[in-house]
Design an enzyme around this catalytic site. Structure first.
Site, PDB file in Angstrom:
ATOM      1  N   HIS A   1       6.463   4.938  12.617  1.00  0.00           N
ATOM      2  CA  HIS A   1       6.727   5.791  11.451  1.00  0.00           C
ATOM      3  C   HIS A   1       5.473   6.301  10.743  1.00  0.00           C
ATOM      4  CE1 HIS A   1       5.920   1.953   9.454  1.00  0.00           C
ATOM      5  NE2 HIS A   1       5.621   2.667   8.382  1.00  0.00           N
TER       6      HIS A   1
ATOM      7  N   HIS B   1      13.134   5.213  12.553  1.00  0.00           N
ATOM      8  CA  HIS B   1      12.888   5.364  11.108  1.00  0.00           C
ATOM      9  C   HIS B   1      13.553   6.662  10.620  1.00  0.00           C
ATOM     10  CE1 HIS B   1      10.690   5.779   7.349  1.00  0.00           C
ATOM     11  NE2 HIS B   1      10.240   4.548   7.499  1.00  0.00           N
TER      12      HIS B   1
ATOM     13  N   ARG C   1       2.519   8.273   9.118  1.00  0.00           N
ATOM     14  CA  ARG C   1       2.325   9.697   8.831  1.00  0.00           C
ATOM     15  C   ARG C   1       1.198  10.312   9.661  1.00  0.00           C
ATOM     16  NH1 ARG C   1       5.176   9.020   4.179  1.00  0.00           N
ATOM     17  NH2 ARG C   1       5.866  10.894   3.100  1.00  0.00           N
TER      18      ARG C   1
ATOM     19  N   GLU D   1      -2.005   5.177   3.108  1.00  0.00           N
ATOM     20  CA  GLU D   1      -1.980   3.773   2.680  1.00  0.00           C
ATOM     21  C   GLU D   1      -3.354   3.210   2.350  1.00  0.00           C
ATOM     22  OE1 GLU D   1      -0.348   4.968   5.296  1.00  0.00           O
ATOM     23  OE2 GLU D   1       1.768   4.569   4.931  1.00  0.00           O
TER      24      GLU D   1
ATOM     25  N   GLU E   1      -0.711  -9.074  -1.240  1.00  0.00           N
ATOM     26  CA  GLU E   1      -1.279  -8.530   0.013  1.00  0.00           C
ATOM     27  C   GLU E   1      -2.485  -7.632  -0.317  1.00  0.00           C
ATOM     28  OE1 GLU E   1       0.292  -5.477   2.968  1.00  0.00           O
ATOM     29  OE2 GLU E   1       1.124  -7.300   3.820  1.00  0.00           O
TER      30      GLU E   1
ATOM     31  N   ASP F   1       0.798  -1.231   0.000  1.00  0.00           N
ATOM     32  CA  ASP F   1       0.000   0.000   0.000  1.00  0.00           C
ATOM     33  C   ASP F   1       0.828   1.276   0.000  1.00  0.00           C
ATOM     34  OD1 ASP F   1       1.100  -0.035   2.505  1.00  0.00           O
ATOM     35  OD2 ASP F   1      -0.727  -0.677   3.521  1.00  0.00           O
TER      36      ASP F   1
END
Ligand code: UD1
Ligand code: UDP
Length: 367
Positions: free
Chosen positions: A206, A239, A208, A134, A120, A98
């Site tokens: 990590h 990250h 967003r 995503e 996936e 994604d």
């Protein structure tokens, strides 16, 4: 005779981990020419995975820029993919998950009328803002895909609900478990000096949608746990996204039982998961791997597209919420029964044969 061509695309660390078993399995097949395209949406984090699995990309777009914005990343990827698809003319393109890489690959394939297989497929929260971006990326990729390799029955159900034809969906298990089994059985070293007298709490973050105040809440909770529990050490491979890295170092550096380090390479990270007492993470992949290793995971999100392990009681959602993170982590540190109920070593996400099933479907179609 190799009379078919499949282009496998990887952009970021998790895509490389989850596509590696598929790429390696396809390379064993005599009927297909397998080409690997690295968009390099991630650079170092992608390279270390490809090196570990012995995969050498045939094409590398080297797209990553520091602190890249979603719009420019998308635009640059689409332009570069145009040239690649025109030159390569594959029969089918495969990509996983994604990310922006996957969404743009699906769109570029659609424009070029090339079949796209989504690995996936079918994960959904049904909330476009969570995870951002995503959820939108996988909805778009799913809408444009010809083959949907769904990891679980519930992801298959999500696709049916969106009107995807049943015959275009195959439940394969998640290839993250294939990669984990290929790795966890090896002799592994974490490569970070740890105090073996303290219980290890492994952290990654990590997302967003957590940038800003939610991520600061996460850091405050980690500080409180470190201060209140001298018998733990928190290992946090940070990250490299500057929105995460700068704040993590500002808020967590200098604590004697918090170790901040660079992202661990995949094999050392698997070693760290195996050694961990408890994992606190907002990662998709870690939510899938940790249950298979018998490690409880507190997920730093309010919703997940991976509900199976939550339903089984081996993963718990705590959000980026200070009180819930501290309360649930403290419970697992103090109460052996609560801990045992989450440390059962059951994996709803796969049996290590996901790649084999994906290759079988493609072979039946093409060979
Ligand atoms: C991306 C994916 C996310 C996935 C995550 C896995 C998108 C929009 N986001 O998020 O879905 O869960 O990867 O980790 O597709 N950087 C480096 N070196 C690296 C990798 C990243 O320095 O090897 C830094 C760069 O400054 C880069 C920034 O991180 O611009 C962000 O990278 P990006 O791929 O845009 O987003 P992630 O937050 O990594
Ligand atoms: N991982 C790694 N090193 C680290 C942290 C994670 O190799 O320091 C691996 C982890 O085993 C998992 C994958 O990276 O397979 C998850 O990637 P990430 O959390 O970046 O992305 P997501 O899965 O959330 O998309």
């Amino acid at each position: 005779m190799k009379n078919r061509k499949i282009l496998c695309v990887v952009g970021t660390r998790p895509e490389a981990i989850k596509m590696a078993p598929v790429i390696l399995a396809l390379k064993n097949e005599s009927w297909v020419d397998v080409r690997v395209l690295a968009t390099a949406q991630h650079r170092h984090m992608l390279d270390q995975v490809l090196n570990f699995f012995g995969i050498d990309p045939d094409i590398d777009l080297n797209i990553m820029r520091p602190n890249q914005a979603l719009t420019t990343l998308t635009a640059r990827l689409l332009l570069e993919l145009d040239d690649v698809l025109l030159a390569e003319k594959p029969d089918v393109v495969l990509a996983q998950g994604d990310t922006t890489t996957v969404m743009t690959v699906a769109l570029a394939c659609f424009y070029h009328r090339i079949s796209f297989g989504h690995v996936e497929a079918g994960l959904r929260t049904w909330d476009m803002q969570n995870p951002f971006p995503e959820e939108a990326n996988r909805v778009i990729a799913g809408r444009l895909a010809c083959w949907h390799f769904a990891p679980t029955e519930s992801s298959r159900q999500n696709l049916l609900r969106e009107g995807v034809c049943d015959t275009d969906i195959v439940v394969t298990g998640n290839t993250v478990i294939d990669a984990l089994f290929m790795t966890a059985s090896k002799k592994l070293e974490i490569g970070v000096h740890l105090d073996d007298t303290r219980r290890l709490v492994l952290v990654t973050s990590h997302r967003r949608e957590n940038f800003g105040e939610p991520f600061r809440n996460i850091c405050r909770a980690l500080r409180t746990l470190a201060e209140g529990n001298a018998d733990i050490q928190i290992l946090y491979p940070v990250h490299p996204n500057p929105n995460v890295k700068d704040v993590a170092h500002e808020m967590l550096a200098g604590y004697s039982n918090i170790i901040l380090c660079e992202p661990l390479d995949y094999a050392p990270f698997v070693a760290a998961m195996k050694k961990a007492y408890l994992i606190i993470s907002d990662s998709g992949g870690v939510q899938e791997e940790a249950p298979a290793l018998g490690k409880p995971v507190l997920v730093l999100r309010d919703e997940t597209e991976r509900p199976e392990a939550v339903d089984m009681g081996v993963v718990k959602l705590v959000g980026p919420n200070f009180e819930r993170i501290v309360k649930e982590a403290q419970l697992l540190l103090d109460d052996p029964d609560a801990y045992q109920s989450m440390a059962r070593g059951i994996s709803p996400y796969g049996d290590g044969k996901g790649a084999q099933r994906i290759v079988a479907v493609l072979k039946e179609h093409f060979a």
